[in-house]
Design a protein around this motif. Structure first.
Motif, mmCIF file in Angstrom:
data_model
loop_
_atom_site.group_PDB
_atom_site.id
_atom_site.type_symbol
_atom_site.label_atom_id
_atom_site.label_comp_id
_atom_site.label_asym_id
_atom_site.label_seq_id
_atom_site.Cartn_x
_atom_site.Cartn_y
_atom_site.Cartn_z
ATOM 1 N N ARG A 69 -15.128 -5.325 -5.787
ATOM 2 C CA ARG A 69 -14.236 -4.739 -4.381
ATOM 3 C C ARG A 69 -13.168 -3.705 -5.112
ATOM 4 O O ARG A 69 -12.938 -3.654 -6.298
ATOM 5 N N PHE A 70 -12.454 -2.948 -4.298
ATOM 6 C CA PHE A 70 -11.514 -2.144 -4.441
ATOM 7 C C PHE A 70 -10.316 -2.986 -4.921
ATOM 8 O O PHE A 70 -9.826 -3.883 -4.033
ATOM 9 N N GLU A 71 -9.795 -2.296 -5.920
ATOM 10 C CA GLU A 71 -8.487 -3.091 -6.262
ATOM 11 C C GLU A 71 -7.532 -1.629 -6.536
ATOM 12 O O GLU A 71 -7.724 -0.779 -7.188
ATOM 13 N N PRO A 72 -6.314 -1.853 -5.829
ATOM 14 C CA PRO A 72 -5.320 -0.758 -5.762
ATOM 15 C C PRO A 72 -4.851 -0.736 -7.066
ATOM 16 O O PRO A 72 -4.487 -1.914 -7.950
ATOM 17 N N GLY A 73 -4.363 0.437 -7.724
ATOM 18 C CA GLY A 73 -3.754 0.598 -8.928
ATOM 19 C C GLY A 73 -3.938 2.087 -9.358
ATOM 20 O O GLY A 73 -4.367 2.910 -8.711
ATOM 21 N N LEU A 74 -3.886 2.036 -11.091
ATOM 22 C CA LEU A 74 -4.157 3.232 -11.552
ATOM 23 C C LEU A 74 -5.619 3.535 -11.519
ATOM 24 O O LEU A 74 -6.449 2.445 -11.483
ATOM 25 N N GLY A 75 -5.968 4.734 -11.419
ATOM 26 C CA GLY A 75 -7.430 4.936 -10.994
ATOM 27 C C GLY A 75 -7.747 6.148 -10.324
ATOM 28 O O GLY A 75 -6.942 7.257 -10.601
ATOM 29 N N GLU A 76 -8.749 6.281 -9.654
ATOM 30 C CA GLU A 76 -8.974 7.511 -9.093
ATOM 31 C C GLU A 76 -8.858 7.350 -7.608
ATOM 32 O O GLU A 76 -8.655 6.261 -6.870
ATOM 33 N N VAL A 84 -5.903 8.116 1.905
ATOM 34 C CA VAL A 84 -6.493 8.184 0.417
ATOM 35 C C VAL A 84 -5.861 7.026 -0.159
ATOM 36 O O VAL A 84 -4.426 6.902 0.093
ATOM 37 N N ALA A 85 -6.439 6.082 -1.215
ATOM 38 C CA ALA A 85 -5.593 5.122 -2.083
ATOM 39 C C ALA A 85 -6.349 5.193 -3.295
ATOM 40 O O ALA A 85 -7.384 5.666 -3.556
ATOM 41 N N THR A 86 -5.284 5.058 -4.470
ATOM 42 C CA THR A 86 -5.596 5.224 -5.887
ATOM 43 C C THR A 86 -6.195 3.760 -6.347
ATOM 44 O O THR A 86 -5.283 2.852 -5.994
ATOM 45 N N GLY A 87 -7.228 3.574 -6.907
ATOM 46 C CA GLY A 87 -7.554 2.330 -7.559
ATOM 47 C C GLY A 87 -8.879 2.355 -8.242
ATOM 48 O O GLY A 87 -9.184 3.752 -8.751
ATOM 49 N N TYR A 88 -9.665 1.268 -8.398
ATOM 50 C CA TYR A 88 -10.682 1.031 -9.181
ATOM 51 C C TYR A 88 -11.794 -0.138 -8.718
ATOM 52 O O TYR A 88 -10.983 -0.830 -7.944
ATOM 53 N N ARG A 89 -12.750 -0.237 -9.239
ATOM 54 C CA ARG A 89 -13.656 -1.369 -8.858
ATOM 55 C C ARG A 89 -13.165 -2.452 -9.797
ATOM 56 O O ARG A 89 -13.247 -2.336 -11.148
ATOM 57 N N ILE A 135 -13.400 0.604 3.849
ATOM 58 C CA ILE A 135 -14.541 0.995 2.803
ATOM 59 C C ILE A 135 -13.714 2.207 1.907
ATOM 60 O O ILE A 135 -13.514 3.122 2.800
ATOM 61 N N PHE A 136 -13.969 2.043 0.866
ATOM 62 C CA PHE A 136 -13.395 3.281 -0.048
ATOM 63 C C PHE A 136 -14.240 3.909 -0.763
ATOM 64 O O PHE A 136 -15.555 3.462 -1.173
ATOM 65 N N TRP A 137 -14.330 5.439 -0.477
ATOM 66 C CA TRP A 137 -15.204 5.978 -1.158
ATOM 67 C C TRP A 137 -14.602 6.953 -2.161
ATOM 68 O O TRP A 137 -13.692 7.861 -1.659
ATOM 69 N N GLN A 138 -15.205 7.031 -3.339
ATOM 70 C CA GLN A 138 -14.740 7.973 -4.283
ATOM 71 C C GLN A 138 -15.600 9.281 -4.500
ATOM 72 O O GLN A 138 -16.915 9.078 -5.122
ATOM 73 N N PRO A 139 -15.220 10.463 -3.866
ATOM 74 C CA PRO A 139 -16.002 11.564 -3.826
ATOM 75 C C PRO A 139 -16.679 12.289 -5.052
ATOM 76 O O PRO A 139 -18.030 12.455 -5.173
ATOM 77 N N ASP A 195 -1.000 -4.276 1.399
ATOM 78 C CA ASP A 195 -1.318 -4.200 -0.129
ATOM 79 C C ASP A 195 -1.721 -2.961 -0.595
ATOM 80 O O ASP A 195 -1.809 -2.992 -1.882
ATOM 81 N N LEU A 196 -1.986 -1.958 0.047
ATOM 82 C CA LEU A 196 -2.133 -0.610 -0.087
ATOM 83 C C LEU A 196 -1.323 0.440 -0.271
ATOM 84 O O LEU A 196 -0.395 0.350 0.705
ATOM 85 N N ASN A 197 -1.273 1.149 -1.073
ATOM 86 C CA ASN A 197 -0.579 2.341 -0.829
ATOM 87 C C ASN A 197 -1.274 3.570 -0.412
ATOM 88 O O ASN A 197 -1.826 4.528 -1.162
ATOM 89 N N LEU A 198 -1.713 3.756 1.051
ATOM 90 C CA LEU A 198 -2.344 4.696 1.720
ATOM 91 C C LEU A 198 -1.279 5.876 1.809
ATOM 92 O O LEU A 198 -0.072 5.921 2.160
#
Length: 171
Positions: free
Chosen positions: A48-55, A38-43, A67-71, A6-9
């Motif tokens: 929870r993490f949702e893949p898509g447009l975001g950081e 790294v995966a791109t997404g948003y809260r 676990i997803f960490w946005q630096p 489900d993720l674009n890693l």
């Protein structure tokens, strides 16, 4: 890997690697964690993490979750809500406490990385009492002391009734 389909890693880029190194994370640690992804997404609305447009979020794999960490924001999200902490296997590892050592609880991922991942970063404080109560020694970041004291209590105690003693004592 959990939910990988489900993720674009993507592997961490050179710019992200260098940024982490400039923040004090050793290059040897980053290399040993390879491949960092790294995966791109948003809260999402469920937290929870949702893949898509975001950081871009750095992805860490735990036994039952991601676990997803946005630096930039230091935001921590999970994939399915099962993870209690980053590096949580450290909590139950007897070597963590050998030679009177402590379980180190860091306030953020960057401090944890700077310390060569020697400890945990808590994602879900509501589970702290149940997950940490058996730890013999804990060293906690000063900024987390109030949070620790708030959550290191049982969520609830059972209702208590007293059974009266029906025997009379001889005088």
């Amino acid at each position: 890997m959990i939910g990988e389909h489900d993720l674009n890693l993507e592997p961490i880029g050179a710019a992200q690697f260098l940024w982490l190194h400039r923040q004090g994370v050793s290059a040897s640690l980053l290399a040993s964690m390879s491949p960092l992804q790294v995966a791109t997404g948003y809260r999402d609305s469920d937290g929870r993490f949702e893949p898509g447009l975001g950081e871009p979020f750095v992805v860490f794999e735990e036994p039952e979750d991601l676990i997803f960490w946005q630096p930039k924001t230091d935001e921590l999200l999970t994939w399915n809500g099962r993870a209690f902490a980053l590096n949580e296997a450290h909590i139950w590892n007897p070597a963590t406490y050998s030679f009177d050592a402590n379980l180190n609880v860091f306030s953020d991922v960057l401090d944890w990385l700077r310390a060569d991942c020697d400890g945990v970063v808590i994602v879900d404080w509501s589970r702290a009492f149940d997950e940490l109560r058996e730890a013999p020694r804990i060293a906690i970041a000063e900024t987390l002391l109030k949070t620790y004291r708030t959550w290191m209590q049982p969520r609830r105690l059972p209702a208590l009734s007293v059974i009266p003693n029906t025997e009379r004592r001889a005088a």
